[in-house]
Design a protein around this motif. Structure first.
Motif, mmCIF file in Angstrom:
data_model
loop_
_atom_site.group_PDB
_atom_site.id
_atom_site.type_symbol
_atom_site.label_atom_id
_atom_site.label_comp_id
_atom_site.label_asym_id
_atom_site.label_seq_id
_atom_site.Cartn_x
_atom_site.Cartn_y
_atom_site.Cartn_z
ATOM 1 N N GLN A 1 39.868 67.997 70.098
ATOM 2 C CA GLN A 1 40.430 69.126 69.368
ATOM 3 C C GLN A 1 39.457 70.297 69.420
ATOM 4 O O GLN A 1 38.371 70.242 68.847
ATOM 5 C CB GLN A 1 40.727 68.745 67.908
ATOM 6 C CG GLN A 1 41.455 69.833 67.136
ATOM 7 C CD GLN A 1 41.854 69.401 65.739
ATOM 8 O OE1 GLN A 1 41.271 68.494 65.158
ATOM 9 N NE2 GLN A 1 42.866 70.068 65.180
ATOM 10 N N GLY B 1 40.564 75.537 66.091
ATOM 11 C CA GLY B 1 41.785 76.324 65.952
ATOM 12 C C GLY B 1 42.956 75.822 66.777
ATOM 13 O O GLY B 1 44.017 76.455 66.787
ATOM 14 N N LYS B 2 42.775 74.701 67.453
ATOM 15 C CA LYS B 2 43.844 74.144 68.295
ATOM 16 C C LYS B 2 44.277 72.786 67.776
ATOM 17 O O LYS B 2 43.709 72.253 66.832
ATOM 18 C CB LYS B 2 43.355 74.026 69.748
ATOM 19 C CG LYS B 2 42.891 75.332 70.363
ATOM 20 C CD LYS B 2 44.038 76.311 70.497
ATOM 21 C CE LYS B 2 43.590 77.570 71.221
ATOM 22 N NZ LYS B 2 44.705 78.565 71.342
ATOM 23 N N SER B 3 45.303 72.240 68.409
ATOM 24 C CA SER B 3 45.801 70.930 67.990
ATOM 25 C C SER B 3 45.115 69.822 68.788
ATOM 26 O O SER B 3 44.585 70.060 69.874
ATOM 27 C CB SER B 3 47.322 70.865 68.174
ATOM 28 O OG SER B 3 47.665 71.104 69.519
ATOM 29 N N PRO B 4 45.117 68.605 68.271
ATOM 30 C CA PRO B 4 44.521 67.486 69.011
ATOM 31 C C PRO B 4 45.281 67.214 70.307
ATOM 32 O O PRO B 4 46.516 67.279 70.341
ATOM 33 C CB PRO B 4 44.654 66.304 68.042
ATOM 34 C CG PRO B 4 44.807 66.931 66.689
ATOM 35 C CD PRO B 4 45.562 68.196 66.928
#
Lengths: 111, 115
Positions: free
Chosen positions: A38, A41-44
């Motif tokens: 991850q 600020g992003k998704s896994p």
């Protein structure tokens, strides 16, 4: 209650070194294990899955599973600054139960 | 291929207001998951659905939270009334459960701020 434990870090390694990320789980019946990356600020996003004892290699990544010790690890060879992220370990007892996530280890690769 | 779609991407609201988060899973996937992520508590599973049926909502913090999945291509998570402590990033994920394979794919998340 199933738990997945990770050292929160940060783990700092120099560029080109091997980064070793570790994870332990409490439920001996856990069968499937996953590593997610991850970025801030992003998704896994899934990078590796492993189901059997031993090593599984995919490019610069190697996942290792030891069910007797209830231990999962992720090795990143030739670490790059772009590998700097939080790595989440997850485990599931079977296909009918949802993943349990650790809180993640923050990796910093220093150029 | 379209991944998991979430809307809105950002939501700022005032305490007491109703908030509705939306999710469209990957076509063909049969399981859908709602997570909440904070620095303190990490990634927490709130509720998950199999074939549109809620299976486990034990992670839903309290009655102010509710989730629905009226069909295979849409789910909502509602908070009413919202409180400042609900501020977090909410992720939706979907998977195709086959045997022991349950690879979850995450949406981009909704960053919720409750003032």
């Amino acid at each position: 209650q199933k738990e997945v434990e990770q050292n929160s870090g940060p783990l700092s390694v120099p560029e080109g070194a091997i980064a070793s990320l570790n994870c332990t789980y409490s439920d001996r019946g856990s069968q499937s294990f996953f590593w997610y990356r991850q970025y801030s600020g992003k998704s896994p996003e899934l990078i590796m899955s492993i189901y059997s004892n031993g090593d599984k290699e995919d490019g610069r990544f190697t996942a290792q599973l030891n069910k007797a010790s209830q231990y999962v690890s992720l090795l990143i060879r030739d670490s790059q600054p772009s590998d700097s992220a939080t790595y989440l370990c997850a485990a599931t007892l079977s296909g009918n139960t949802p993943l349990v996530f650790g809180k993640g280890t923050r990796l910093s690769v220093i150029a | 291929d379209a991944g998991v779609i979430q809307s809105p991407r950002h939501e700022v609201t005032e305490m007491g207001q109703e908030v509705t988060l939306r999710c469209k899973p990957i076509s063909g996937h049969n399981s859908l998951f709602w997570y909440r992520q904070t620095m303190m508590r990490g990634l927490e599973l709130l509720i998950y659905f199999n074939n549109n049926v809620p299976i486990d909502d034990s992670g839903m913090p309290e009655d102010r939270f509710s989730a629905k999945m009226p069909n295979a291509s849409f789910s909502t998570l509602k908070i009413q009334p919202s409180e400042p402590r609900d501020s977090a990033v909410y992720f939706c994920a979907s998977s195709l459960r086959q045997g022991r394979t349950d690879t979850q794919y995450f949406g981009p998340g909704t960053r919720l701020t409750v003032l």
